[in-house]
Design a protein around this motif. Structure first.
Motif, PDB file in Angstrom:
ATOM      1  N   SER A  34      54.204   8.096   1.078  1.00 22.77           N
ATOM      2  CA  SER A  34      55.471   8.198   0.341  1.00 22.77           C
ATOM      3  C   SER A  34      55.292   8.175  -1.173  1.00 22.77           C
ATOM      4  N   HIS A  35      54.085   7.855  -1.613  1.00 24.53           N
ATOM      5  CA  HIS A  35      53.835   7.843  -3.056  1.00 24.53           C
ATOM      6  C   HIS A  35      53.423   9.197  -3.581  1.00 24.53           C
ATOM      7  N   PRO A  64      50.115   1.073   1.683  1.00 24.02           N
ATOM      8  CA  PRO A  64      50.939   1.148   0.469  1.00 24.02           C
ATOM      9  C   PRO A  64      51.433  -0.236   0.060  1.00 24.02           C
ATOM     10  N   ILE A  65      51.539  -0.451  -1.238  1.00 25.04           N
ATOM     11  CA  ILE A  65      51.913  -1.777  -1.722  1.00 25.04           C
ATOM     12  C   ILE A  65      53.140  -1.758  -2.624  1.00 25.04           C
ATOM     13  N   THR A  66      53.314  -0.704  -3.384  1.00 22.46           N
ATOM     14  CA  THR A  66      54.352  -0.744  -4.402  1.00 22.46           C
ATOM     15  C   THR A  66      55.741  -0.793  -3.781  1.00 22.46           C
ATOM     16  N   ASP A  67      56.479  -1.836  -4.125  1.00 26.61           N
ATOM     17  CA  ASP A  67      57.851  -2.009  -3.649  1.00 26.61           C
ATOM     18  C   ASP A  67      57.954  -2.201  -2.138  1.00 26.61           C
ATOM     19  N   ILE A  68      56.842  -2.527  -1.511  1.00 27.80           N
ATOM     20  CA  ILE A  68      56.849  -2.797  -0.064  1.00 27.80           C
ATOM     21  C   ILE A  68      57.052  -4.293   0.128  1.00 27.80           C
ATOM     22  N   ASN A  69      58.031  -4.674   0.922  1.00 25.48           N
ATOM     23  CA  ASN A  69      58.191  -6.076   1.289  1.00 25.48           C
ATOM     24  C   ASN A  69      58.458  -6.167   2.787  1.00 25.48           C
ATOM     25  N   ALA A  80      62.026   0.279   6.105  1.00 22.51           N
ATOM     26  CA  ALA A  80      61.275   1.308   5.378  1.00 22.51           C
ATOM     27  C   ALA A  80      59.860   0.814   5.084  1.00 22.51           C
ATOM     28  N   SER A  81      59.733  -0.480   4.773  1.00 24.14           N
ATOM     29  CA  SER A  81      58.413  -1.048   4.482  1.00 24.14           C
ATOM     30  C   SER A  81      57.531  -1.011   5.729  1.00 24.14           C
ATOM     31  N   ASP A  83      57.873   0.970   8.304  1.00 22.15           N
ATOM     32  CA  ASP A  83      57.563   2.374   8.600  1.00 22.15           C
ATOM     33  C   ASP A  83      56.431   2.899   7.719  1.00 22.15           C
ATOM     34  N   ASP A  84      56.459   2.493   6.462  1.00 20.05           N
ATOM     35  CA  ASP A  84      55.437   2.961   5.529  1.00 20.05           C
ATOM     36  C   ASP A  84      54.059   2.417   5.925  1.00 20.05           C
ATOM     37  N   ALA A  87      52.798   4.151   9.076  1.00 19.00           N
ATOM     38  CA  ALA A  87      52.224   5.473   8.766  1.00 19.00           C
ATOM     39  C   ALA A  87      50.793   5.313   8.271  1.00 19.00           C
TER      40      ALA A  87
END
Lengths: 270, 265
Positions: A34-35, A64-69, A80-81, A83-84, A87
């Motif tokens: 997603s980035h 992925p780390i950015t804005d993932i909680n 969404a986190s 799911d990311d 993936a």
């Protein structure tokens, strides 16, 4: 011990070849679909596929780390986190990664949930923190069940607004998750910025450490500098890992001046 | 100046009636209905709709803020954040609210891009991208709800962006939409070391909404005025001098709605 370096979308096959020639065993892939711009991501996957086919390299993957909680009390953000990260786990399976580095729960909840709110007495904030941790544990168990064959390695985090920074917090988190494939990534640079001695980390938490991130800084900012350009006593960390018979991967999480420079670090460690 | 207090799902109709009787002009509603269990959300929506019709109450809405980053460089997260705030705007429209308080881009990106990174000589490409994306996201939201005022709030902690009066002015200028202004959060300003009166001076044209609560200058405690160390009377005076006509929301909780009367200036 095996050594990996970053392989990012800006790198090409030639870079990979030179890094392996300098002594690296493989690469850490950045798994954040997603980035990326879709075209860029497609090219990135093709490059990774070619490494798989043409070069003797092993892989680890950074979720992925950015804005993932993963423990967000906002349901949609949490979903969404998850799911990311799922993936990323699928991507890890596809490339046969031996470990996936995951940040458990940094973030904005961290805003009221970090040190600042631990300073406050507000029961509402304390309730939120406990709630977030419950959600996080559920999310991690879901991810562990989604990819039981992959070690999901939770990383000790960095800044005062983040949770899970100390050796004790990390141990307690893993105990609470209670899944055999959820373990730890020791991030040496993060440990130093958050005020914990990485050597202590190795001694206290060794049995949980399945992955290591190595980079340098000056003790305040997570600079991700090449080794020796900051103030971290990284040789002692390596020695401590060697003492315990660490057999996992150490990823160099910085951009070297040239891939050939990896050879110098590896020489220092032997 | 008009005064609102919180009205959340935990409050009953009696609370609303008593608050209005005590002299309040209306309420600030929680715009994160999706976070509540379905039944609770439905009841809340129904109650909220009655406030204007039956009590002639003015309404403002607070958009969801927890883990929301409108400028996230993660497209999946950014999309979800936009949907969350859009839902809040629709809710505001449905209940007849005049203004919506929005937190633009705090957050996790904040993790790597807050003051810690600003100490670092070069701003990363991620930070620059986030700034652009945040502006675009606010523009999209403003165009989605031209009938509402979007009031971007000054934020709090060192890992967050948009905390100083200058940053807020810059953000609003770049967004450049007539229905986008600022929520001055007096408590936030104090926690991050700014005098709230400086905000009032510098942003007198942009401030369309105010959040009032107290603290001791280090944590965002949301205390009633007077329980902390903020010179709130000074802030109110500055607003009065500039003939501020908007809403001041009391962002602190009192058990008896009658007690809010003591804070009307």
């Amino acid at each position: 011990m095996k050594y990996h370096g970053w392989f990012k979308p800006q790198h090409d096959l030639e870079y990979a070849r030179r890094a392996l020639k300098a002594g690296l065993d493989g690469f850490e892939i950045i798994g954040g679909q997603s980035h990326y711009d879709p075209v860029e991501f497609k090219r990135y996957r093709e490059n990774i596929k070619r490494i798989q086919e043409e070069l003797p390299a092993s892989f680890t993957l950074h979720a992925p780390i950015t804005d993932i909680n993963l423990g967000s009390i906002n349901r949609r953000i949490r979903q969404a986190s998850i799911d990311d990260v799922k993936a990323a786990l699928e991507f890890a399976l596809e490339i046969g990664a031996s470990a996936v580095a995951v940040h458990a729960s940094p973030g904005i909840l961290a805003m009221p949930g970090g040190r600042w709110s631990q300073d406050t007495e507000s029961p509402a904030v304390q309730d939120e923190l406990i709630h977030q941790e419950q959600l996080l544990l559920e999310a991690l168990r879901e991810l562990a069940g989604f990819a039981p064959e992959i070690p999901i390695c939770l990383e000790n985090l960095v800044y005062p607004h983040e949770l899970y920074r100390s050796p004790r917090e990390m141990r307690e988190l893993l105990e609470k998750v209670g899944c055999p494939n959820v373990q730890a990534t020791l991030d040496v640079g993060h440990a130093v910025v958050s005020g914990w001695d990485p050597v202590r980390f190795v001694h206290d938490n060794f049995e949980t450490i399945r992955h290591v991130h190595l980079h340098d800084n000056h003790g305040f900012v997570d600079e991700h500098l090449p080794l020796g350009q900051g103030t971290i006593d990284y040789l002692h960390v390596i020695k401590a890992l060697q003492q315990h018979g660490y057999e996992g991967v150490i990823t160099f999480e910085f951009y070297p001046e040239s891939p050939e420079r990896f050879a110098d670090y590896l020489r220092q460690f032997s | 100046m008009r005064y609102h207090c919180w009205f959340g799902p935990q409050h009953d109709w009696d609370f609303a009636e008593r608050a209005i009787k005590a002299g309040l002009d209306g309420f600030e509603l929680f715009g994160w209905l999706r976070q509540f269990p379905e039944e609770e959300a439905r009841e809340y929506r129904e109650k909220a709709k009655r406030l204007k019709a039956e009590l002639n109450a003015g309404l403002t809405v607070h958009a969801p803020f927890m883990d929301i980053n409108l400028g996230s460089i993660n497209s999946r997260i950014r999309q979800v954040c936009l949907e969350e705030v859009r839902d809040a705007l629709e809710f505001a429209r449905e209940v007849g609210a005049s203004a919506v308080a929005v937190h633009t881009a705090p957050g996790i990106m904040g993790m790597t891009e807050g003051s810690w990174v600003r100490e670092h000589p070069r701003p990363s490409s991620g930070l620059l991208a986030q700034r652009e994306l945040a502006v675009r996201a606010v523009q999209d939201l403003a165009d989605f709800a031209p009938d509402l005022l979007l009031c971007l709030e000054n934020l709090i902690y060192p890992h967050e962006l948009y905390r100083s009066p200058e940053e807020m002015r810059e953000l609003v200028r770049r967004v450049d939409r007539s229905n986008v202004g600022i929520t001055l959060d007096v408590g936030h300003a104090a926690v991050c070391g700014y005098n709230p009166r400086d905000f009032v001076q510098l942003l007198s044209d942009e401030i369309l909404h105010v959040h009032l609560h107290d603290n001791h200058g280090s944590a965002d405690e949301h205390l009633p005025p007077g329980k902390g160390t903020i010179d709130y009377v000074g802030v109110i005076q500055s607003l009065k001098q500039l003939d501020y006509q908007g809403v001041i929301t009391f962002e602190f909780e009192l058990e008896n709605p009658e007690d809010y009367a003591a804070y009307l200036y």
